[in-house]
Motif scaffolding. Structure first.
Motif, PDB file in Angstrom:
ATOM      1  N   ALA A 306       0.826  -1.148   0.153  1.00  0.00           N
ATOM      2  CA  ALA A 306      -0.015  -0.487  -0.224  1.00  0.00           C
ATOM      3  C   ALA A 306       0.517   1.433   0.218  1.00  0.00           C
ATOM      4  O   ALA A 306       1.330   1.167   0.799  1.00  0.00           O
ATOM      5  N   GLN A 307       1.483   2.058  -0.514  1.00  0.00           N
ATOM      6  CA  GLN A 307       1.669   3.161  -1.217  1.00  0.00           C
ATOM      7  C   GLN A 307       1.056   4.486  -0.348  1.00  0.00           C
ATOM      8  O   GLN A 307       0.637   4.564  -0.016  1.00  0.00           O
ATOM      9  N   PRO A 308       1.927   5.299   0.065  1.00  0.00           N
ATOM     10  CA  PRO A 308       1.954   6.152   0.665  1.00  0.00           C
ATOM     11  C   PRO A 308       1.558   7.380   0.205  1.00  0.00           C
ATOM     12  O   PRO A 308       2.106   6.941  -1.242  1.00  0.00           O
ATOM     13  N   THR A 309       0.286   8.089   0.687  1.00  0.00           N
ATOM     14  CA  THR A 309       0.049   9.119  -0.110  1.00  0.00           C
ATOM     15  C   THR A 309       0.405  10.585  -0.096  1.00  0.00           C
ATOM     16  O   THR A 309       1.651  10.527   1.133  1.00  0.00           O
ATOM     17  N   GLY A 310       0.010  11.088  -0.221  1.00  0.00           N
ATOM     18  CA  GLY A 310       0.919  12.565   0.429  1.00  0.00           C
ATOM     19  C   GLY A 310       1.632  13.065  -1.038  1.00  0.00           C
ATOM     20  O   GLY A 310       2.433  12.468  -1.860  1.00  0.00           O
ATOM     21  N   GLU A 311       2.603  14.218  -0.229  1.00  0.00           N
ATOM     22  CA  GLU A 311       3.869  14.857  -1.266  1.00  0.00           C
ATOM     23  C   GLU A 311       5.670  14.469  -0.851  1.00  0.00           C
ATOM     24  O   GLU A 311       4.948  13.565   0.088  1.00  0.00           O
ATOM     25  N   GLY A 312       5.708  15.553  -1.046  1.00  0.00           N
ATOM     26  CA  GLY A 312       7.802  15.109  -0.486  1.00  0.00           C
ATOM     27  C   GLY A 312       8.271  13.605  -0.042  1.00  0.00           C
ATOM     28  O   GLY A 312       8.653  13.658  -1.507  1.00  0.00           O
ATOM     29  N   LEU A 313       8.473  13.315   0.246  1.00  0.00           N
ATOM     30  CA  LEU A 313       9.294  11.996   0.171  1.00  0.00           C
ATOM     31  C   LEU A 313       8.567  10.644  -0.289  1.00  0.00           C
ATOM     32  O   LEU A 313       8.929  10.332  -1.805  1.00  0.00           O
ATOM     33  N   ALA A 314       7.180  11.091   0.015  1.00  0.00           N
ATOM     34  CA  ALA A 314       5.929   9.716  -1.128  1.00  0.00           C
ATOM     35  C   ALA A 314       6.613   9.529  -2.524  1.00  0.00           C
ATOM     36  O   ALA A 314       6.250   8.870  -3.000  1.00  0.00           O
ATOM     37  N   ILE A 315       6.572  11.043  -2.652  1.00  0.00           N
ATOM     38  CA  ILE A 315       6.788  10.802  -4.447  1.00  0.00           C
ATOM     39  C   ILE A 315       7.824  10.225  -5.178  1.00  0.00           C
ATOM     40  O   ILE A 315       7.407   9.452  -5.764  1.00  0.00           O
ATOM     41  N   ALA A 316       8.774  10.512  -4.527  1.00  0.00           N
ATOM     42  CA  ALA A 316      10.050   8.828  -4.410  1.00  0.00           C
ATOM     43  C   ALA A 316      10.284   7.747  -3.968  1.00  0.00           C
ATOM     44  O   ALA A 316       9.577   7.152  -5.072  1.00  0.00           O
ATOM     45  N   ILE A 317       9.384   7.610  -3.423  1.00  0.00           N
ATOM     46  CA  ILE A 317       8.889   6.251  -2.787  1.00  0.00           C
ATOM     47  C   ILE A 317       7.379   5.605  -4.202  1.00  0.00           C
ATOM     48  O   ILE A 317       7.878   4.871  -4.619  1.00  0.00           O
ATOM     49  N   ARG A 318       6.740   6.686  -4.598  1.00  0.00           N
ATOM     50  CA  ARG A 318       5.989   5.864  -5.162  1.00  0.00           C
ATOM     51  C   ARG A 318       6.755   6.196  -6.753  1.00  0.00           C
ATOM     52  O   ARG A 318       6.592   5.087  -7.411  1.00  0.00           O
ATOM     53  N   ASP A 319       7.537   6.502  -6.924  1.00  0.00           N
ATOM     54  CA  ASP A 319       8.335   6.234  -8.093  1.00  0.00           C
ATOM     55  C   ASP A 319       9.022   4.906  -8.641  1.00  0.00           C
ATOM     56  O   ASP A 319       9.210   4.540  -9.545  1.00  0.00           O
ATOM     57  N   ARG A 320       9.662   4.775  -7.602  1.00  0.00           N
ATOM     58  CA  ARG A 320      10.536   3.573  -7.339  1.00  0.00           C
ATOM     59  C   ARG A 320       9.210   1.943  -7.628  1.00  0.00           C
ATOM     60  O   ARG A 320       9.638   1.642  -7.990  1.00  0.00           O
ATOM     61  N   LEU A 321       8.202   2.368  -6.603  1.00  0.00           N
ATOM     62  CA  LEU A 321       7.768   1.218  -6.639  1.00  0.00           C
ATOM     63  C   LEU A 321       7.041   1.102  -8.233  1.00  0.00           C
ATOM     64  O   LEU A 321       6.757   0.031  -8.367  1.00  0.00           O
ATOM     65  N   SER A 322       6.511   2.215  -8.030  1.00  0.00           N
ATOM     66  CA  SER A 322       5.539   2.064  -9.791  1.00  0.00           C
ATOM     67  C   SER A 322       6.552   1.313 -10.570  1.00  0.00           C
ATOM     68  O   SER A 322       6.521   0.412 -11.697  1.00  0.00           O
ATOM     69  N   ARG A 323       8.063   1.419 -10.415  1.00  0.00           N
ATOM     70  CA  ARG A 323       8.795   0.756 -11.400  1.00  0.00           C
ATOM     71  C   ARG A 323       9.516  -0.764 -11.413  1.00  0.00           C
ATOM     72  O   ARG A 323       9.048  -1.074 -11.462  1.00  0.00           O
ATOM     73  N   SER A 324       8.802  -0.459  -9.980  1.00  0.00           N
ATOM     74  CA  SER A 324      10.015  -2.244  -9.482  1.00  0.00           C
ATOM     75  C   SER A 324       8.015  -2.920 -10.085  1.00  0.00           C
ATOM     76  O   SER A 324       8.785  -4.128  -9.844  1.00  0.00           O
ATOM     77  N   ALA A 325       7.303  -2.148  -9.851  1.00  0.00           N
ATOM     78  CA  ALA A 325       5.745  -3.175 -10.004  1.00  0.00           C
ATOM     79  C   ALA A 325       5.779  -3.520 -11.337  1.00  0.00           C
ATOM     80  O   ALA A 325       4.320  -4.173 -12.291  1.00  0.00           O
ATOM     81  N   LYS A 326       6.505  -3.080 -12.443  1.00  0.00           N
ATOM     82  CA  LYS A 326       6.815  -3.419 -13.945  1.00  0.00           C
ATOM     83  C   LYS A 326       7.718  -4.182 -13.940  1.00  0.00           C
ATOM     84  O   LYS A 326       7.477  -5.053 -15.388  1.00  0.00           O
ATOM     85  N   GLY A 327       7.790  -5.032 -13.268  1.00  0.00           N
ATOM     86  CA  GLY A 327       8.369  -6.292 -13.170  1.00  0.00           C
ATOM     87  C   GLY A 327       9.686  -6.447 -14.035  1.00  0.00           C
ATOM     88  O   GLY A 327      10.303  -5.301 -14.595  1.00  0.00           O
ATOM     89  N   ARG A 328      10.163  -7.422 -13.925  1.00  0.00           N
ATOM     90  CA  ARG A 328      11.762  -7.818 -14.839  1.00  0.00           C
ATOM     91  C   ARG A 328      11.644  -7.805 -16.359  1.00  0.00           C
ATOM     92  O   ARG A 328      10.928  -8.117 -16.416  1.00  0.00           O
TER      93      ARG A 328
END
Ligand code: TXA
Ligand code: MG
Length: 328
Positions: A306-328
Motif C-alpha cells: 500500500a503506497q504512502p500518499t501525499g507529497e514530499g518523500l512519498a513521491i520518491a517512494i511511489r516513483d521507485r515502486l511504480s518501476r518495481s511493479a513493472k517487473g523485470r
C-alpha cells in the motif's frame, strides 16, 4: 569476492582510499544507498564499475566529492540557483547535473557534456572522501552498488549479496550499517534556466523552490520528446528498474497468505502476512529496499504494497515502486 571491512577506523579509511587510488573498487555507505566507488579519473577503474554492475557504458556515473572546494574542477560553469542548492543541501541526498569541465571524461558522463556531482551526508563516506582527496584524488564515481536494474542496497550485506560474486580480492566493501534515507538522491538538472528534477528523492520540489525562489519542473510530469531523450540517459528512470524477483502489486487487496507492506496505520487484512509496518514515510523509505530484498530471500512470488500518499518523500517512494511493479 571483495574483502569486507566492518572496522572502519581512520586506518581502514586510509587503506580504502589507497585502494581506490590503486584502481580497485570500494563499495561504501551513503545516507541514500550504498555506492560502488571508483577513482573518477581512472578509466580502467570506471570500466570495472560497469562490468561489475553489468551496466551499459553510456549510462553516466555520479561523482562524489568531500567538500564544495572540490566542485570547481569538475564543472565549467554553475548558475546562481545551483550554488544556493549546494550551500543548503550538501552534504545531503541531492545530485546536481552541471556542465562538465575537461576533468569529467566521457567514461564518467556517458559522452554527455554534463556531469552529476554529489556530497553525501554519511560520516564514513565523508571520511573516505577526505582520505581520498588527501591522496590527491579528485572525486569518487559511484553508482548504486547493485547489478543493473535491480534493487539498490541499503546495507553492506546487501552489497555483498548483489556484487560479491563479481568483486575481486583487492576490492573492498565498507560496512556502515543501514543507510538512513533509503532511496537514491534527488537528481536536479541545473543546465537550464530553471531547476528540473530528473529523479525525485528526499530533497523535494518544495524544498528546491523555497531555496532558489524559482519554479522547478519535474521531468516525471511531462512526456515531451526532450524528456524521452533524457530518460534513456538517466538509467534510474528506466521503467523496469528497482524490480525484485517477486511480482509487486500496488494498492491492491492482498490475496490470502500473501505478504504485505504498508504504513503502520493501515491494518493487516485477515490471513495476510505483514512484511513491514513503518510508522512514517521516512521509515517507509528507509526500509523499502530491504523489504523488497527480504521478499526475494523468502522466495516470494508476490508482494502487496500500500503506497504512502501525499507529497514530499512519498513521491520518491511511489516513483521507485511504480518501476518495481513493472517487473523485470
Ligand atoms: O543516491 C545516489 O544518487 C546514489 C549514491 C550511491 O550516491 N547513487 C546512484 O547512482 O543512485 P546511480 O548510478 O545508480 O544512479 C544515478 C543516476 C543514473 O540514472 C544516471 O544515469 C544519472 O544519475 N546521471 C548521472 N550523471 C548524469 C548526467 N550527467 N546527466 C543525466 N543523468 C545523470
Ligand atoms: Mg542505481
Amino acid at each position: 569476492m571483495g574483502q569486507f571491512l566492518s572496522n572502519c577506523s581512520v586506518d581502514a579509511l586510509a587503506i580504502a582510499a589507497q585502494a581506490l587510488r590503486d584502481g580497485s573498487l570500494v563499495a561504501f555507505p551513503t545516507e541514500t544507498v550504498y555506492g560502488l566507488g571508483a577513482d573518477a579519473t581512472n578509466p580502467t577503474a570506471a570500466a570495472r564499475v560497469y562490468e561489475v554492475k553489468g551496466r551499459p557504458s553510456d549510462h553516466p556515473l555520479i561523482v562524489h566529492i568531500g567538500d564544495l572546494k572540490y566542485l570547481e574542477q569538475w564543472i565549467s560553469d554553475i548558475p546562481e540557483f545551483a550554488i544556493a542548492l549546494a550551500r543548503k543541501f550538501w552534504p545531503g541526498p541531492m545530485t546536481l547535473i552541471l556542465n562538465r569541465s575537461e576533468l569529467a571524461k566521457d567514461f564518467i558522463t556517458g559522452g554527455q557534456d554534463t556531469v552529476g556531482i554529489r556530497i553525501p551526508d554519511n560520516s564514513l563516506a565523508l571520511g573516505l572522501l577526505e582520505a581520498f582527496h588527501k591522496l590527491g584524488g579528485a572525486g569518487i564515481a559511484a553508482p548504486s552498488a547493485n547489478r543493473f536494474g535491480q534493487v539498490s542496497p541499503t546495507t553492506a550485506e546487501a552489497v555483498q549479496d548483489e556484487l560479491g560474486d563479481y568483486l575481486s580480492d583487492t576490492d573492498l566493501v565498507l560496512d556502515g550499517g543501514q543507510s538512513s534515507v533509503g532511496v537514491e538522491s534527488t537528481i536536479i538538472d541545473c543546465t537550464g534556466e530553471l531547476p528540473r528534477i530528473l529523479r525525485p528523492g528526499a530533497i523535494t520540489i518544495e524544498m528546491i523552490e523555497d531555496v532558489t525562489g524559482l519554479k522547478a519542473s519535474n521531468s516525471l510530469d511531462k512526456k515531451s520528446a526532450d524528456f524521452e531523450q533524457d530518460n534513456i540517459r538517466v538509467s534510474g528512470s528506466l521503467e523496469n528498474h528497482y524490480a525484485p524477483k517477486a511480482k509487486v502489486f500496488l494498492d491492491q487487496q492482498p490475496v490470502y497468505g500473501s505478504r504485505f507492506n504498508a504504513l503502520g496505520s493501515i491494518d493487516t487484512p485477515n490471513g495476510v502476512i505483514r512484511l513491514a509496518a513503518p510508522t512514517s514515510v521516512e521509515e517507509f523509505a528507509r526500509a523499502l529496499y530491504s523489504a523488497l530484498r527480504e521478499g526475494d530471500h523468502q522466495n516470494l512470488d508476490s508482494i502487496y504494497i500500500a503506497q504512502p500518499t501525499g507529497e514530499g518523500l512519498a513521491i520518491a517512494i511511489r516513483d521507485r515502486l511504480s518501476r518495481s511493479a513493472k517487473g523485470r
